[in-house]
Structures are given as C-alpha cells and as structure tokens.
Design an enzyme around this catalytic site. Structure first.
Site, PDB file in Angstrom:
ATOM      1  N   SER A   1     -20.230 -44.761 -65.413  1.00  0.00           N
ATOM      2  CA  SER A   1     -19.188 -45.437 -64.628  1.00  0.00           C
ATOM      3  C   SER A   1     -19.045 -46.892 -65.033  1.00  0.00           C
ATOM      4  O   SER A   1     -18.342 -47.659 -64.392  1.00  0.00           O
ATOM      5  CB  SER A   1     -19.535 -45.358 -63.138  1.00  0.00           C
ATOM      6  OG  SER A   1     -20.808 -45.927 -62.908  1.00  0.00           O
TER       7      SER A   1
ATOM      8  N   ASN B   1     -28.550 -45.977 -54.767  1.00  0.00           N
ATOM      9  CA  ASN B   1     -27.665 -45.528 -53.680  1.00  0.00           C
ATOM     10  C   ASN B   1     -27.369 -46.642 -52.678  1.00  0.00           C
ATOM     11  O   ASN B   1     -26.228 -46.835 -52.275  1.00  0.00           O
ATOM     12  CB  ASN B   1     -28.286 -44.331 -52.953  1.00  0.00           C
ATOM     13  CG  ASN B   1     -28.461 -43.143 -53.877  1.00  0.00           C
ATOM     14  OD1 ASN B   1     -27.974 -43.169 -55.009  1.00  0.00           O
ATOM     15  ND2 ASN B   1     -29.135 -42.110 -53.411  1.00  0.00           N
TER      16      ASN B   1
ATOM     17  N   THR C   1      21.426 -50.510 -38.730  1.00  0.00           N
ATOM     18  CA  THR C   1      20.634 -49.326 -38.391  1.00  0.00           C
ATOM     19  C   THR C   1      21.271 -48.192 -39.200  1.00  0.00           C
ATOM     20  O   THR C   1      22.481 -48.221 -39.454  1.00  0.00           O
ATOM     21  CB  THR C   1      20.679 -48.984 -36.882  1.00  0.00           C
ATOM     22  OG1 THR C   1      22.022 -48.655 -36.524  1.00  0.00           O
ATOM     23  CG2 THR C   1      20.193 -50.143 -36.020  1.00  0.00           C
ATOM     24  N   HIS C   2      20.473 -47.251 -39.638  1.00  0.00           N
ATOM     25  CA  HIS C   2      20.951 -46.169 -40.529  1.00  0.00           C
ATOM     26  C   HIS C   2      21.576 -46.717 -41.811  1.00  0.00           C
ATOM     27  O   HIS C   2      22.451 -46.081 -42.400  1.00  0.00           O
ATOM     28  CB  HIS C   2      21.993 -45.275 -39.837  1.00  0.00           C
ATOM     29  CG  HIS C   2      21.596 -44.808 -38.475  1.00  0.00           C
ATOM     30  ND1 HIS C   2      21.041 -43.582 -38.231  1.00  0.00           N
ATOM     31  CD2 HIS C   2      21.667 -45.435 -37.275  1.00  0.00           C
ATOM     32  CE1 HIS C   2      20.794 -43.456 -36.932  1.00  0.00           C
ATOM     33  NE2 HIS C   2      21.156 -44.568 -36.325  1.00  0.00           N
TER      34      HIS C   2
ATOM     35  N   SER D   1      19.001 -55.984 -69.556  1.00  0.00           N
ATOM     36  CA  SER D   1      19.009 -54.633 -70.099  1.00  0.00           C
ATOM     37  C   SER D   1      19.079 -54.714 -71.612  1.00  0.00           C
ATOM     38  O   SER D   1      19.699 -55.626 -72.166  1.00  0.00           O
ATOM     39  CB  SER D   1      20.231 -53.898 -69.551  1.00  0.00           C
ATOM     40  OG  SER D   1      20.629 -52.880 -70.458  1.00  0.00           O
TER      41      SER D   1
ATOM     42  N   LYS E   1      23.771 -57.059 -67.525  1.00  0.00           N
ATOM     43  CA  LYS E   1      22.851 -56.703 -66.437  1.00  0.00           C
ATOM     44  C   LYS E   1      21.861 -57.802 -66.062  1.00  0.00           C
ATOM     45  O   LYS E   1      21.385 -58.551 -66.898  1.00  0.00           O
ATOM     46  CB  LYS E   1      22.033 -55.452 -66.821  1.00  0.00           C
ATOM     47  CG  LYS E   1      22.803 -54.170 -66.876  1.00  0.00           C
ATOM     48  CD  LYS E   1      23.416 -53.721 -65.551  1.00  0.00           C
ATOM     49  CE  LYS E   1      22.402 -53.376 -64.491  1.00  0.00           C
ATOM     50  NZ  LYS E   1      21.710 -52.115 -64.781  1.00  0.00           N
TER      51      LYS E   1
ATOM     52  N   ASN F   1      18.607 -57.447 -63.506  1.00  0.00           N
ATOM     53  CA  ASN F   1      17.938 -56.444 -62.669  1.00  0.00           C
ATOM     54  C   ASN F   1      16.791 -57.024 -61.841  1.00  0.00           C
ATOM     55  O   ASN F   1      16.040 -57.864 -62.339  1.00  0.00           O
ATOM     56  CB  ASN F   1      17.394 -55.331 -63.564  1.00  0.00           C
ATOM     57  CG  ASN F   1      18.497 -54.608 -64.313  1.00  0.00           C
ATOM     58  OD1 ASN F   1      19.602 -54.437 -63.795  1.00  0.00           O
ATOM     59  ND2 ASN F   1      18.214 -54.215 -65.545  1.00  0.00           N
TER      60      ASN F   1
ATOM     61  N   GLU G   1      11.560 -54.043 -57.612  1.00  0.00           N
ATOM     62  CA  GLU G   1      11.446 -52.593 -57.852  1.00  0.00           C
ATOM     63  C   GLU G   1       9.998 -52.197 -58.137  1.00  0.00           C
ATOM     64  O   GLU G   1       9.523 -51.154 -57.685  1.00  0.00           O
ATOM     65  CB  GLU G   1      12.314 -52.177 -59.045  1.00  0.00           C
ATOM     66  CG  GLU G   1      13.800 -52.318 -58.792  1.00  0.00           C
ATOM     67  CD  GLU G   1      14.573 -52.063 -60.080  1.00  0.00           C
ATOM     68  OE1 GLU G   1      14.986 -50.922 -60.317  1.00  0.00           O
ATOM     69  OE2 GLU G   1      14.737 -53.010 -60.866  1.00  0.00           O
TER      70      GLU G   1
ATOM     71  N   TYR H   1     -26.218 -39.248 -50.289  1.00  0.00           N
ATOM     72  CA  TYR H   1     -25.451 -39.613 -51.484  1.00  0.00           C
ATOM     73  C   TYR H   1     -25.129 -38.389 -52.333  1.00  0.00           C
ATOM     74  O   TYR H   1     -25.938 -37.476 -52.490  1.00  0.00           O
ATOM     75  CB  TYR H   1     -26.238 -40.624 -52.330  1.00  0.00           C
ATOM     76  CG  TYR H   1     -25.517 -40.994 -53.608  1.00  0.00           C
ATOM     77  CD1 TYR H   1     -24.512 -41.950 -53.602  1.00  0.00           C
ATOM     78  CD2 TYR H   1     -25.796 -40.347 -54.814  1.00  0.00           C
ATOM     79  CE1 TYR H   1     -23.813 -42.263 -54.762  1.00  0.00           C
ATOM     80  CE2 TYR H   1     -25.104 -40.657 -55.981  1.00  0.00           C
ATOM     81  CZ  TYR H   1     -24.114 -41.620 -55.939  1.00  0.00           C
ATOM     82  OH  TYR H   1     -23.418 -41.930 -57.079  1.00  0.00           O
TER      83      TYR H   1
ATOM     84  N   GLN I   1     -19.280 -41.743 -56.858  1.00  0.00           N
ATOM     85  CA  GLN I   1     -19.034 -42.710 -57.918  1.00  0.00           C
ATOM     86  C   GLN I   1     -17.520 -42.842 -58.189  1.00  0.00           C
ATOM     87  O   GLN I   1     -17.058 -43.869 -58.675  1.00  0.00           O
ATOM     88  CB  GLN I   1     -19.753 -42.250 -59.186  1.00  0.00           C
ATOM     89  CG  GLN I   1     -19.525 -43.111 -60.387  1.00  0.00           C
ATOM     90  CD  GLN I   1     -20.464 -42.738 -61.510  1.00  0.00           C
ATOM     91  OE1 GLN I   1     -21.663 -42.958 -61.424  1.00  0.00           O
ATOM     92  NE2 GLN I   1     -19.939 -42.156 -62.573  1.00  0.00           N
TER      93      GLN I   1
END
Ligand code: ARG
Length: 463
Positions: A25, A112, A157-158, A279, A285, A287, A292, A319, A324
């Site tokens: 790990s 542990n 609303t909506h 773009s 464009k 953006n 996003e 454990y 892990q």
C-alpha cells in the site's frame, strides 16, 4: 529486490514479488509518513517514560526517527514499492540506522493500531485545512452579498421563474449551508480525536504502557477505550467523507447555477477570462469549466463514500487486510474537497453579476403575481379566489403580449372590483421584496441582519 518483511520468521519462503506488488500500500500510504513518524516518536517517548526502553535507547530512536523524516523530505530515503507499507519502510530504515535497537520500536505496538493512529492524525489536520477553506468561501460569499446588496434577481422553483429576491439573499443561503458543513466537520473531529495507540493488534499488550500519555503527547482528547474497537472501525473516515460529500453537494449546486447563469440564455453573471476556457474548434466559445469540474468531481466523493462503506460492510472484528483499501477513498476525499473549495472561492471572486440585466428581466415578467394575489386577500378576497383572479390576469397578459407593468386600472377592475391605484406599487419587484415581513425573508432589512450576523461571526472566526 524486495526488502525483508516485518514478519518472516515463521515462513520458509519469502513473499513472491507479485504478491508483494499486489498487496503493498506504500504508493498511497507514504502520504502518511509524517503522522507515522510523529506517532512513533510519541510511542517511543512513552516507552522510555514507562521504563520499557532505557532513556538512552529512547533518545537514540527518537533522533533516528527525526532524521528519517528529514531523509524522506529531502528525497534521500524514498518510499518505494519494494516495501509493504509506510510503517515497514520506516522501521526498516530505522534498523539500518541504529542496528537491532530499531527492532524495539514496535514493542507494545502493532501496525493495526499504528495505521488507525496515522489516519486519525491525518484527518484531524485535513479537517482543519478544509474548515479553513470553507470559512474562506463563506467570506467570499459574504463579500459578494455585501457588494451586490440591493440587487434583485428572479428566484426560481422548478427552474421556472417564481418571485423576486435579493441576490444577496440567495448568496447568503449558501453561507448557511456551508456553516452546517463546517459544524459537521467539527463534530466529526470530536469523535475522531481519540488515540487508538496501545490497542496493539487488538487485544492490548502485556507491557505496562501508558496510553493516556501517548494521547496527551499527540493532543488527542482521550483514548479509544476498547482496544478491539480501536483497530476495527473506520467509521471516523466514513463520517468525514460523508461530511465532505455534503459540502461537495452544496458546491455542485452552486456550480450548476453558475453554469446556467453564465449562459447567453440567462446572462445573469460573467466569470472572468482567467477562470474560463475556450474551445479547440469553436473560436467564440467561453466555457465555465471550473464550475463544471466542481460539479463533476462531486461524483468522486460519492464514489469514495460508497467505496469505503462497501469495504467495511460485513467485515468481522477485528482488523482485516481489506481495511487497507480505506486509503484511496480517504485521500481522494481530502484532495478533491480541498481543491474544489479552493478553486470555487477564486471563481466566485472573479464572477460579476449583471445588475441591469437582472432588473430588466424582472420588469418583463410576472414574478410579482403572488403579491397581486396577496393584495386582493388584504381586500377581503379568500386566497384561493385571489389566486384564480391573478392567474386569469397573467393569462390575459400572455395573450395580449403584455407584462404587469403595462396594465391599467380599468383593465384590472374587469377582473376584480377590489383593485385600486395602490396595486401598481404592490407589483413592483422592489416593493415585492420590501413588503415581505417574515423572519429570514428576502426583505432587505432581514437580509441586512444576516449580513451583519455573518460579518461578526466570520470576522472573529479562527480555525
Ligand atoms: N498497510 C496496512 C493497512 O493500511 C497496515 C496494517 C497492516 N496490518 C496487518 N496486520 N497486515 O491496513
């Protein structure tokens, strides 16, 4: 060549390289090196104080551990895939430096309880960082709420236009949401800030250790009382990711609004060029990618939450190596939440709201229809009937390509004799907000109160 493992005694063969690669790990848990070394130093000092180590052994181990930390930070010692995990790597380096004495570090300890400790320490400082970032975003929101105080916008609303509100009112709503996120993290910290060290593998240890001393050295509020619980549960990570998921959900909703508001269709706001992208094919464009991506990265948090919930489901105590797998969702949650809070505050600083356009949009609509119905109610008409009459007026306006502002009293009287000249003030968007009376409403006095409250609260907040 893989290094020797910490447990080779009862084995006739070394661990196969592919088994090590599969089970190591270190690529993830190397991020915990500072917590791991800090925890080891506290442990060693306690072993010294309890006479389990001599004071000279304690000092030699402590110095060597500090040096290893420097070696990691300067790149002299690299935490690479040939070790099973960060704990093994550091212990083996210690033994290289101080000889067999290094083997005494792990007296009365297991990986542990060690990993549970590292994770609690890591999340404790992550909570602090994320809390700071939340407060920072709240301050940016407050700054904008102050700056645009008095500007009206259509409330929805909506996703359909509903009633006029103050833009500041809308922004303040997010400050309140973020406040609950902040509180959830502080609450999570309370439960998380307990030391599991000394639980050893899970049953405790026969050495006369002082768990409370380690807890005090590491500024924990106490110890995890039950040694089996101490190494078995990861509920503190789940709670943390769940709190961060809610923060991300809030950010994602705001991000969505920014995406909408910056469209030509809405034109409520503009994000400055430095925080938008173009773009590769469409030259015109601009953006809102940052917003996003914040919206998109929210999925990572929900994924992490389900990831760890599923890993922990049905694991028998104590454990299990499955645990892990908690690293990936834990680090993912911390990193993504931090990044998103950070960038979002910057995007918001660089977002300008279109006051005039917002005003114009309010004028050319029916957002004060509720106020018109309320007006009729104050003149004795039951609300249901007033609603119906107002609905008919809206229908009339739509058919005649008019807005409320174009109506005259004579026309209104055809719908109800109760209309008088006063109606023309009532249906102004500005009056609509001013006429609100309820606590917490969009009335400018109420909104001002909230601004004053947050200015005081956030002004004196130290995280
Ligand atoms: N790398 C392990 C983990 O993160 C540390 C604990 C290992 N314990 C063990 N018994 N193999 O879970």
């Amino acid at each position: 060549m893989p290094h020797q493992t910490l447990w080779s005694g009862r084995f006739k063969e070394p661990l196969a390289e592919i088994a090590l690669n599969f089970s190591s790990s270190i690529d993830l848990d190397k991020l915990l090196y500072a917590e791991d070394i800090g925890g080891s130093i506290a442990h060693v000092e306690m072993l010294g104080a309890c006479k389990i180590l001599t004071s000279s052994e304690m000092r030699r181990l402590r110095t060597a551990l500090k040096n290893i930390q420097k070696e990691i930070e300067t790149g002299k010692f690299q935490l690479t895939g040939e070790f099973e995990d960060v704990h093994s790597a550091i212990e083996q380096r210690l033994t290289q430096k101080v000889g067999p004495l290094g083997g005494k570090l792990h007296t009365a300890r297991s990986r542990n309880d060690q990993i549970a400790l590292d994770e609690r320490l890591f999340l404790r400082s992550s909570i602090r960082e994320i809390s700071k970032l939340i407060v920072n975003l709240q301050r940016v929101l407050l700054y904008k709420a102050e700056k645009y105080f008095g500007v009206l916008m259509p409330g929805y609303t909506h996703t359909q236009r509903a009633q006029p509100v103050l833009l500041s009112h809308h922004l303040l709503a997010y400050i309140f949401m973020l406040e609950r996120d902040f509180e959830r993290l502080q609450d999570c910290r309370k439960r998380l800030n307990k030391s599991p060290l000394g639980a050893a593998a899970f049953a405790g240890t026969s050495f006369p250790i002082d768990r409370q001393m380690v807890a005090d050295k590491l500024q924990f509020d106490g110890i995890v009382e039950n040694s089996i619980d101490a190494v078995s549960d990861r509920d503190f990570i789940i709670e943390f990711i769940s709190a961060c998921s809610l923060t991300m959900m809030h950010l994602s909703r705001f991000a969505e609004e920014l995406v909408l508001w910056t469209t030509k269709e809405f034109s409520f706001a503009q994000i400055s060029d430095a925080y938008t992208t173009g773009s590769s094919i469409m030259p015109q464009k601009k953006n809102p990618d940052m917003a996003e991506l914040v919206r998109g990265k929210t999925g990572r948090l929900y994924g992490s939450l389900f990831n760890i919930l599923t890993t922990m489901k049905a694991l028998p105590l104590a454990y299990n190596r499955d645990m892990q797998e908690d690293k990936q969702p834990m680090f993912e949650a911390v990193q993504t939440t931090r990044q998103c809070l950070f960038i979002f505050a910057h995007v918001l600083v660089h977002t300008a709201f279109a006051k005039e356009h917002l005003n114009e949009e309010l004028r050319t609509d029916f957002l004060t229809a509720t106020d018109m119905a309320d007006y009729l109610v104050t003149r004795g008409i039951p609300f249901r009937e007033a609603h119906e009459i107002t609905g008919k007026i809206v229908q009339y306006c739509i058919e005649h390509k008019m807005y409320f502002g174009n109506l005259d009293l004579e026309t209104l009287k055809q719908f109800s004799s109760k209309f008088e000249g006063g109606i023309f003030e009532v249906i102004l968007p500005q009056k609509s907000v001013e006429h609100k009376q309820s606590a917490g409403s969009t009335n400018p006095h109420e909104v001002r109160k909230q601004i004053v409250f947050w200015t005081k609260t956030l002004g004196k907040r130290r995280v």
